[in-house]
Scaffold this motif. Structure first.
Motif, PDB file in Angstrom:
ATOM      1  N   LEU A  28      -2.811  16.266   5.327  1.00 27.10           N
ATOM      2  CA  LEU A  28      -3.163  15.161   6.227  1.00 27.10           C
ATOM      3  C   LEU A  28      -1.922  14.354   6.610  1.00 27.10           C
ATOM      4  O   LEU A  28      -1.804  13.868   7.738  1.00 27.10           O
ATOM      5  N   GLN A  29      -0.986  14.226   5.679  1.00 27.60           N
ATOM      6  CA  GLN A  29       0.259  13.522   5.982  1.00 27.60           C
ATOM      7  C   GLN A  29       1.042  14.295   7.055  1.00 27.60           C
ATOM      8  O   GLN A  29       1.575  13.712   7.999  1.00 27.60           O
ATOM      9  N   PHE A  30       1.070  15.613   6.928  1.00 27.75           N
ATOM     10  CA  PHE A  30       1.779  16.439   7.909  1.00 27.75           C
ATOM     11  C   PHE A  30       1.062  16.403   9.262  1.00 27.75           C
ATOM     12  O   PHE A  30       1.697  16.292  10.314  1.00 27.75           O
ATOM     13  N   MET A  31      -0.261  16.498   9.234  1.00 21.83           N
ATOM     14  CA  MET A  31      -1.037  16.572  10.480  1.00 21.83           C
ATOM     15  C   MET A  31      -1.070  15.235  11.216  1.00 21.83           C
ATOM     16  O   MET A  31      -0.901  15.176  12.428  1.00 21.83           O
ATOM     17  N   TYR A  32      -1.328  14.161  10.472  1.00 11.66           N
ATOM     18  CA  TYR A  32      -1.650  12.874  11.128  1.00 11.66           C
ATOM     19  C   TYR A  32      -0.752  11.721  10.724  1.00 11.66           C
ATOM     20  O   TYR A  32      -1.011  10.568  11.081  1.00 11.66           O
ATOM     21  N   ASP A  33       0.289  11.990   9.913  1.00 10.42           N
ATOM     22  CA  ASP A  33       1.179  10.912   9.448  1.00 10.42           C
ATOM     23  C   ASP A  33       0.416   9.821   8.715  1.00 10.42           C
ATOM     24  O   ASP A  33       0.681   8.635   8.929  1.00 10.42           O
ATOM     25  N   GLU A  34      -0.555  10.216   7.920  1.00 15.06           N
ATOM     26  CA  GLU A  34      -1.235   9.176   7.139  1.00 15.06           C
ATOM     27  C   GLU A  34      -1.435   9.660   5.714  1.00 15.06           C
ATOM     28  O   GLU A  34      -1.595  10.856   5.467  1.00 15.06           O
ATOM     29  N   PHE A  35      -1.387   8.688   4.807  1.00 16.40           N
ATOM     30  CA  PHE A  35      -1.570   9.011   3.392  1.00 16.40           C
ATOM     31  C   PHE A  35      -2.989   8.655   2.990  1.00 16.40           C
ATOM     32  O   PHE A  35      -3.421   7.527   3.141  1.00 16.40           O
ATOM     33  N   VAL A  36      -3.712   9.662   2.521  1.00 18.20           N
ATOM     34  CA  VAL A  36      -5.101   9.453   2.089  1.00 18.20           C
ATOM     35  C   VAL A  36      -5.118   9.552   0.570  1.00 18.20           C
ATOM     36  O   VAL A  36      -4.872  10.609   0.006  1.00 18.20           O
ATOM     37  N   GLU A  37      -5.380   8.413  -0.065  1.00 20.94           N
ATOM     38  CA  GLU A  37      -5.317   8.363  -1.533  1.00 20.94           C
ATOM     39  C   GLU A  37      -6.535   9.024  -2.161  1.00 20.94           C
ATOM     40  O   GLU A  37      -6.419   9.899  -3.015  1.00 20.94           O
ATOM     41  N   ASP A  38      -7.727   8.599  -1.736  1.00 19.52           N
ATOM     42  CA  ASP A  38      -8.956   9.133  -2.338  1.00 19.52           C
ATOM     43  C   ASP A  38      -9.621  10.057  -1.347  1.00 19.52           C
ATOM     44  O   ASP A  38     -10.310   9.624  -0.434  1.00 19.52           O
ATOM     45  N   TYR A  39      -9.379  11.336  -1.563  1.00 24.77           N
ATOM     46  CA  TYR A  39      -9.906  12.323  -0.625  1.00 24.77           C
ATOM     47  C   TYR A  39     -11.003  13.096  -1.321  1.00 24.77           C
ATOM     48  O   TYR A  39     -10.832  13.536  -2.451  1.00 24.77           O
ATOM     49  N   GLU A  40     -12.146  13.224  -0.658  1.00 31.82           N
ATOM     50  CA  GLU A  40     -13.236  13.993  -1.250  1.00 31.82           C
ATOM     51  C   GLU A  40     -12.800  15.458  -1.365  1.00 31.82           C
ATOM     52  O   GLU A  40     -12.292  16.016  -0.398  1.00 31.82           O
TER      53      GLU A  40
END
Length: 200
Positions: A28-40
């Protein structure tokens, strides 16, 4: 010369590794430049993105597997479809590092190919104070396998682009090699580049 209207080359990348090591966070960081901490935890998610690789527009197709071991047949199908693999563990979890050997073995069994484009990725490098897997240990395993080792942090974005682009370069070289007339696989091991460990 490039033919008009040709589709950009497509490189198929598979993310493998134990649950919770940050495969989805890296993707997700590579795709959208965002860090998702709690990912299902995912069953498996597929992403596609156009990027410029060394001046050439290409498409990257990323399959983010969920690390569930229950679906061996499905997992084998994923592995079969992949052209390159990012094998991810967390530097804070020794178990996830030990599991990389099993993932590697499964991939080699399915692909029946020792030289498959493959990177060993130690994620969560921002948590160095909680490190359980030494750089030496990780580099040694990567050297044994003959693959590069890179440490990443999905949180700080450290080396995130690097691992995806490096793997795409390996996939591209492999395709060029395979398309050479009279090429028999595996004969060019002698000119494999010196592998390095990247820890930033």
């Amino acid at each position: 010369m490039k033919k008009p209207n040709t589709q950009p080359a497509l490189h198929k990348v598979i993310m493998v590794g134990s649950g919770g090591v940050g495969k989805s966070a890296l993707t997700l960081q590579f795709m959208y430049d965002e860090f998702v901490e709690d990912y299902e935890p995912t069953k498996a998610d597929s992403y596609r993105k156009r990027v410029v690789l060394d001046g050439e527009e290409v498409q990257i197709d990323i399959l983010d597997t969920a690390g569930q071991e229950d679906y061996a047949a499905i997992r084998d199908n994923y592995f079969r479809s992949g052209e390159g693999f990012l094998c991810v563990f967390s530097i804070t979890e020794d178990d996830s590092f030990q599991a990389t050997q099993e993932f590697r073995d499964q991939i080699l069994r399915v692909k029946n190919d020792e030289n498959i484009p493959f990177l060993l990725v130690g994620n969560k490098s921002d948590l160095d104070e909680k490190r359980k897997v030494s750089v030496f240990e990780s580099c040694s395993r990567a050297a044994t396998w003959g693959v590069p080792y890179v440490e990443t942090s999905a949180k700080t974005r450290s080396n995130v682009d690097k691992v995806f682009y490096d793997l795409m370069r390996e996939i591209r070289s492999r395709k060029i090699e395979d398309n050479k007339p009279g090429n028999s696989r595996g004969k060019d091991k002698s000119k494999r580049k010196k592998l390095k460990c990247v820890i930033l």
